[in-house]
Design an enzyme around this catalytic site. Structure first.
Site, PDB file in Angstrom:
ATOM      1  NE  ARG A 121       3.551   2.451   9.007  1.00 17.52           N
ATOM      2  CZ  ARG A 121       3.368   2.392  10.319  1.00 17.52           C
ATOM      3  NH1 ARG A 121       4.386   2.139  11.114  1.00 17.52           N
ATOM      4  NH2 ARG A 121       2.183   2.606  10.857  1.00 17.52           N
ATOM      5  CD  GLU A 131      -1.509   0.107   3.599  1.00 17.84           C
ATOM      6  OE1 GLU A 131      -2.133   1.174   3.623  1.00 17.84           O
ATOM      7  OE2 GLU A 131      -1.744  -0.833   4.382  1.00 17.84           O
ATOM      8  CB  SER A 191      -8.769   3.163   9.706  1.00 21.41           C
ATOM      9  OG  SER A 191      -9.534   2.863   8.580  1.00 21.41           O
ATOM     10  CB  SER A 236       1.234   5.152   7.434  1.00 22.69           C
ATOM     11  OG  SER A 236       1.059   3.839   7.909  1.00 22.69           O
TER      12      SER A 236
END
Lengths: 836, 445
Positions: free
Chosen positions: B279, B210, B264, B267
């Site tokens: 990340r 993703e 939701s 990141s």
């Protein structure tokens, strides 16, 4: 840092309104707030404190004085709480959201045993005794801190006023969010001017103070470990550190030195968010209850986990399936009736703890800080939040940073406010020590952890700190002061050892009481005090059985120290004074003969005989139960007999050969000798050994206890003994005269030895004399403590194991010998101390 | 820079899909970076020009140029995946679907087109709502876009992840598997629902990371621009509600950027190039938390409802401010009286709990979550030494309260050092990235 919550909104003078109402109108129910129920219990047991006019007025405001009479009867156990008020001065108060912390400084008058040489020229010696023992009143400074629920504030202020006899104090320092709400009440009740201090400044000052003065102040919390609390050794340098204070909001403060600190960040998501949002979600009002709900809940029904999105883990990022992807992420879609209060509270707790932990880590990383302390009401004494915060910190730093908590976190503000007011006394120039007898210990008011203690002192928690006469510092010869741990066995972690030693100390209690009584035969109320001592120490032992972590790591040393503190508390400063006196006298008579017989030996034989002498002398120890039994039953147990009792070589730990080889080499420049017992030990064991060192050309520094502990020789006694020996022995006399033999006090009053807390003068002498040999003698100093201590110079640890359990554990037997001669590994640098 | 020719010749290396079908010499030779895998973004003005009007360009120009073009299109065509072209991002709360509707379908092609393909196209393009919960964000549609040699419109559709089983059911009913297309999917749902797609609809998903998709999609949309307008925007004077205005911008020299994706959960990525990123961290306090808490606190049921309530509420009735505690600023620490000291802090008191409105609670929830994200993002930016912070994700959809608050928080706490940027296609970049992967993978024989 931010406070709220007062039950009585309409009448700021009367904090008991809520309590009174409840009591007058209904029988106890489960929905009663715990403090109400507690107040009721207290009231039942109570002896009434004299009602004050103010209270009566206040009572008139609320229909009927009856309930106020009852409120008024919330009584304090006066022999424990607010002690030494007569001499109190310098008050400080920290009023938080639910708890008030009162601090004051007082002087405590207590008896000390002093020895004084008879002036033989002035009066005919009426006895054979070398010196006389006198009981003197000595005044020491003590800090008192008391923590209680805000509901008791008025009663407490009344009590303080009524007992404050003699004070020229005009001001009370105040801090905490509640300070302004109670300002008027305090001023009226105490007649003191309230002087407000900045909350954060007080907090930091208090934090610096406890970190510096209380060993084992900081701990790591590990819920699932054998011992939940892992105490940290005191660091020589406490700065820099990060303090994350979780009150209603969160403040993140970087502390760089005593006076330099900066709020580098914060967050509005804090304890108030947990409480406020929790109250909305669960209709549960009290913070404690919310935490209790949370501890029972399952957050997985409310939170969206990584596996709820991925069906498993998010492997490429290393995010496991159980991680929370979105807090409350399921509550938007699932059936809303399906969430239990417990689950929502748990989810909320995780959300807030994780968020705070994450921010703390980001700030710690940005400022390169690895010591991060957490405090504030969100943390205070709550294992639930300590656990979630610890978990969060571990997760976000991958274990690189440990979350640290403080035993006296709740007192920081009060301590700081007090210090602000006491700056002219320069409290920071002294060393202070936690008084185990007068302090409640960690978790004392946690209801489910220690019901017994709770019944005794209600909601009152105390901390007392004694000002030590001398400033304490590290022994400069420690190889690494920051990793030095005095104690050999941590009884907090070693359950078997803990059980044994607690049993052992409890068994020995009768004997100690007897001994204490015997030391004051002419004082009629001694029996009563001795009984109080027994109760207090037994109670401490019971507390430690349930909460081994109450005063930091539990060790044989802390058990011994606690006993000394309790003895002092009830004015038994030196139960062994008479025994020591008798034995010193007896041993002195034998000194010359002993020296003479040693002189007759060859050099080789003499070296061994000297070592055996020290060891045999060390068998004479009233502190060891196995020996005190023998000593008591057979007073004739002599030095020679002791030598026969000694284990034959090879000893349990035996590096005599190495020591002997070393003696063939050049003499040491200076030896520092930590001595142990009075009588045979010091006079016939240690002194001849010292004499030999002196003869070799080695200077000797004898370090003995500053104040009494068991039958250990004190500095005062040793002065007199050395003079007497000097009178008989030209070698000692010359050494004293030439200043090659020096007596210093260790700064300690413990049968054990903490090399990180030694008298400043001792450290100075050690440095000046370029000490290159440290000798530590006795079970307390060389086995219970310092067995593994690494020094930067040669060291000799000598002890006889006089406890069969310990002997068994070490693989030896009763009267096994430890003779541990160590030379630091090459490359250890101690340039200042190596003679060049 | 590659020329158009070289793109054609080296398509294997550069990727086959073209955002740019313009034959104008300026377009090809001047920009050239028309591939998804391209290196530098087109300047906005030019991009705007280039991305449109491909058809007439095909008919013009010299014969040599036309032949060159044909060769290119045909070679691309050989490796083009069959229609329909979808990119899907299955998140924790929402499924984001982008659909490429070709508008250059020839008569011949139309004849060959199978019926269910047509029906899919018609269904998607003639409706703006699908079932009870599916929505097409018409205002986001990218028109006359050329991808992989085809011109068409890119449609942006979303529906709740909860409706995923019905979606898969529909795939089976429409016999989607007979179309032999690869369904490129990203987001956690690509993994979670993989088996359902296989067993229920006989469909194999191509699962994509993703974050890869997010970055690729974001850079692509920024590059092609939003129908001629810049994709990005920021707020000028974010600290002043009076003069705070939205300004458009493109991501010129986008790297390094801190990319904060608020779905939701959240990141946070430090992006140094299209393929080089990490990340940094994430937080579970995200859009799901806002909606979840709002539902529990106010009984609302949708994001729109929650935002609507929040827009009318006043969070200072719920939150405890610095001035509520100190009576004004806490000067010792430079904290303004109006700063929030404790989110929901007033709710510790029963009277206050009894006196607040649902709107106040919704607003407080929104402000709390937004400020927290801003705070973490700012710390990450400082730690990573990155000055540009780009906020994306569906939490920001129709959510000017949050975008303005984030802009303000970045500006205020960094004393003007950091700038918050936003993108119009907030939550769809992952899906776009997935579609690009479809067009890229098909090049392999």
């Amino acid at each position: 840092m931010i406070n709220q919550f007062f039950t009585c909104q309409s009448c700021c003078q009367c904090q008991f309104k809520g309590v009174g109402k409840t009591r007058a109108s209904e029988i106890p129910t489960l929905t009663d707030a715990p403090h109400v129920a507690r107040a009721r219990t207290l009231a039942r047991r109570a002896r009434s404190v004299r009602a004050s006019p103010t209270m009566a007025e206040c009572g008139g405001l609320h229909s009927g004085s009856r309930r106020h009479t009852m409120d008024k009867s919330i009584t304090l156990p006066p022999d424990e709480i607010f002690r030494n008020l007569e001499n109190a001065k310098r008050f400080a108060i920290d009023i938080g959201g639910s708890l008030t912390k009162l601090a004051y400084y007082s002087t405590v008058q207590h008896k000390v045993a002093k020895v004084r040489s008879f002036d033989h020229t002035a009066k005919e010696a009426t006895s054979d005794e070398l010196y006389e023992i006198t009981m003197q009143e000595e005044v020491t400074a003590r800090l008192h801190f008391i923590k209680f629920e805000n509901a008791y504030i008025e009663t407490c202020l009344d009590f303080v006023r009524d007992h404050l006899v003699n004070t020229d104090t005009k001001v009370i320092k105040a801090t905490g969010g509640g300070a302004h709400k109670f300002k008027e009440l305090i001023e009226r009740k105490l007649g003191l001017r309230v002087d407000k201090e900045d909350e954060m400044t007080c907090l930091i000052k208090g934090c610096n103070f406890v970190l510096r003065n209380i060993p084992h102040e900081a701990f790591v919390y590990a819920k699932h470990a054998d011992s939940e609390f892992r105490f940290q050794t005191t660091q020589p340098d406490i700065f820099p550190y990060l303090l994350v204070n979780i009150g209603s909001g969160v403040s993140i403060v970087k502390v760089e030195s005593e006076d330099k600190f900066e709020r580098i960040g914060g967050s509005s998501i804090g304890g108030g968010t947990f409480w406020g949002l929790g109250a909305l979600l669960t209709k549960t009002k009290r913070f404690d209850e919310l935490l209790q709900l949370a501890s029972k809940g399952q957050h997985t029904s409310v939170d969206m986990l990584v596996k709820d999105i991925y069906g498993g883990s998010y492997g490429s990022l290393g995010l496991t399936g159980d991680l929370i992807a979105s807090s409350f992420g399921k509550s938007a879609t699932a059936d809303k009736g399906g969430f239990s209060k417990e689950d929502m509270a748990k989810s909320l707790l995780h959300m807030i703890s994780n968020d705070i932990g994450q921010l703390a880590c980001l700030y710690a990383k940005l400022h390169s800080l690895s010591r991060v302390y957490f405090g504030g009401f969100f943390i205070r004494g709550h294992p639930v939040t300590m656990h979630t915060i610890t978990y969060s910190i571990n997760f976000f730093t991958k274990g690189e940073v440990q979350a640290l908590f403080l035993r006296h976190e709740g007192y920081l503000g009060a301590i700081g406010a007090f210090l602000k007011g006491a700056e002219e006394d320069n409290p920071n120039q002294y060393s202070w020590g936690e008084n185990y007898a007068g302090s409640s210990g960690l978790m004392s008011v946690s209801p489910d952890m220690n019901p017994m203690q709770r019944a005794r002192s209600g909601t009152f928690d105390m901390l007392e700190m004694d000002r030590l006469e001398r400033k304490l510092v590290n022994l400069p010869l420690l190889q690494d002061a920051s990793s030095y741990i005095p104690d050999t066995v941590d009884l907090t972690e070693d359950a078997l050892a803990r059980e044994y030693w607690l049993y052992c100390f409890e068994e020995a209690l009768d004997g100690v009481v007897k001994r204490a009584l015997a030391s004051q035969p002419d004082i009629p109320e001694a029996a009563e005090r001795a009984e109080k001592f027994r109760q207090k120490y037994r109670h401490k032992l019971q507390t430690l059985r349930h909460q081994p972590f109450a005063y930091g790591s539990l060790t044989v040393r802390s058990l011994l120290d606690t006993r000394e503190h309790c003895l002092n508390e009830f004015n038994f400063p030196d139960p062994y004074s008479k025994i020591k006196q008798r034995e010193n006298d007896a041993a002195l008579k034998y000194y010359q003969k002993a020296v003479q017989s040693l002189e007759e030996l060859s050099w080789e034989e003499r070296q061994f005989a000297l070592v055996r002498g020290v060891l045999a002398g060390n068998v004479f120890d009233w502190g060891a139960k196995a020996v005190s039994d023998v000593l008591e039953s057979d007073p004739e147990f002599g030095f020679e007999q002791a030598k026969r009792q000694l284990e034959e070589r090879p000893w349990l730990v035996d590096s005599y050969d190495e020591w002997f080889e070393r003696l063939k080499g050049p003499p040491h420049k200076c030896a520092l000798f930590f001595v142990d017992n009075s009588g045979v030990d010091i006079i016939l064991g240690v002194m001849p050994f010292v004499r030999e060192l002196l003869s070799r050309g080695t200077e000797v520094v004898l370090a003995s206890n500053s104040s009494p502990a068991l039958n250990d020789v004190t500095n005062g006694e040793l002065q007199i003994l050395t003079e007497s020996i000097a009178a008989m022995d030209p070698v000692i006399r010359a050494a004293l005269g030439e200043d090659r033999l020096t007596l210093v006090q260790s700064g300690s009053s413990s049968p054990c030895l903490d090399l990180s807390r030694l008298d400043k003068v001792l450290a100075m002498v050690v440095r000046e004399r370029k000490t290159d040999l440290v000798i530590i003698e006795g079970m307390g100093r060389a086995i219970h403590t310092n067995y593994y201590a690494m020094l930067s110079c040669e060291s000799l640890k000598m002890a006889v194991i006089k406890n069969s359990w310990l002997a068994d554990r070490l693989g030896g037997k009763l009267f096994s010998v430890v003779f541990k001669y160590e030379v630091p590994a090459a490359g250890i640098d101690s340039p200042a101390l190596t003679p060049s | 820079m590659d020329t158009a020719e070289s793109v054609v010749d080296k398509k294997g290396a550069s990727g086959p899909f073209h955002v740019n079908n313009g034959p104008s010499p300026r377009g090809f030779h001047g920009n050239g970076s028309c591939c998804g895998g391209g290196s530098s973004p087109a300047a906005p003005e030019e991009a705007h020009h280039l991305h449109r009007g491909g058809e007439d360009a095909e008919c013009n120009g010299s014969p040599a140029k036309r032949s060159r073009l044909r060769r290119r299109t045909e070679s691309v065509k050989r490796n083009r995946p069959p229609f329909p072209w979808f990119g899907m991002d299955i998140g924790g709360t929402l499924v984001k679907l982008v659909y490429f509707e070709p508008v250059d379908v020839t008569a011949e092609e139309e004849q060959e087109e199978v019926e269910n393909l047509k029906s899919i196209r018609r269904y998607l393009t003639s409706n703006v709502a699908y079932g009870k919960t599916g929505v097409r964000d018409v205002h986001l549609e990218l028109r006359n876009l050329t991808m992989c040699g085809r011109t068409g419109n890119l449609h942006f559709i979303r529906f709740p992840t909860q409706a995923m089983p019905r979606f898969i059911q529909m795939g089976r009913d429409k016999n989607f598997s007979s179309l032999h297309t690869t369904l490129c999917a990203t987001g956690g749902g690509a993994y979670k629902f993989e088996n359902d797609f296989r067993t229920m609809a006989d469909l194999e998903l191509l699962k994509l990371d993703e974050l890869d998709c997010l970055i690729r999609g974001l850079l692509f949309v920024d590059r092609v621009s939003f129908n001629g307008h810049p994709e990005g925007y920021y707020f000028q004077n974010p600290s002043d509600t009076e003069s705070c205005v939205k300004k458009t911008c493109t991501l010129d020299n986008p790297f390094p950027m801190l990319l904060v994706n608020i779905g939701s959960g959240v990141s946070i990525l430090a992006v140094y190039s299209e393929s080089d990123y990490k990340r940094v961290t994430g937080t579970s306090l995200g859009g799901g938390t806002f909606l979840g808490l709002c539902c529990l606190l106010t009984g609302c049921e949708t994001f729109e409802e929650a935002l609507e309530m929040a827009s009318k509420g006043d969070s200072t009735n719920v939150d405890k401010l610095v001035k509520d505690i100190y009576g004004g600023d806490y000067e010792r620490f430079g904290l303004q009286g109006s700063a929030v000291a404790s989110s929901f802090g007033h709710m510790m008191s029963k009277e206050k709990r009894d006196s607040i409105s649902k709107e106040d609670l919704a607003r407080a929830t929104l402000v709390t979550i937004t400020n927290n994200i801003g705070s973490i993002a700012r710390m990450c930016a400082v730690n990573e030494k990155i000055e540009r912070v780009v906020f994306v994700g569906n939490f920001l959809r129709i959510n000017t309260v949050s975008t303005k608050l984030l802009a303000y928080a970045m500006d205020f706490w960094s004393k003007g050092q950091l700038r918050a940027l936003f993108l119009e296609h907030e939550g769809y970049f992952g899906a776009v990235g997935a579609l690009m992967e479809l067009l890229k993978t098909s090049e392999d024989p």
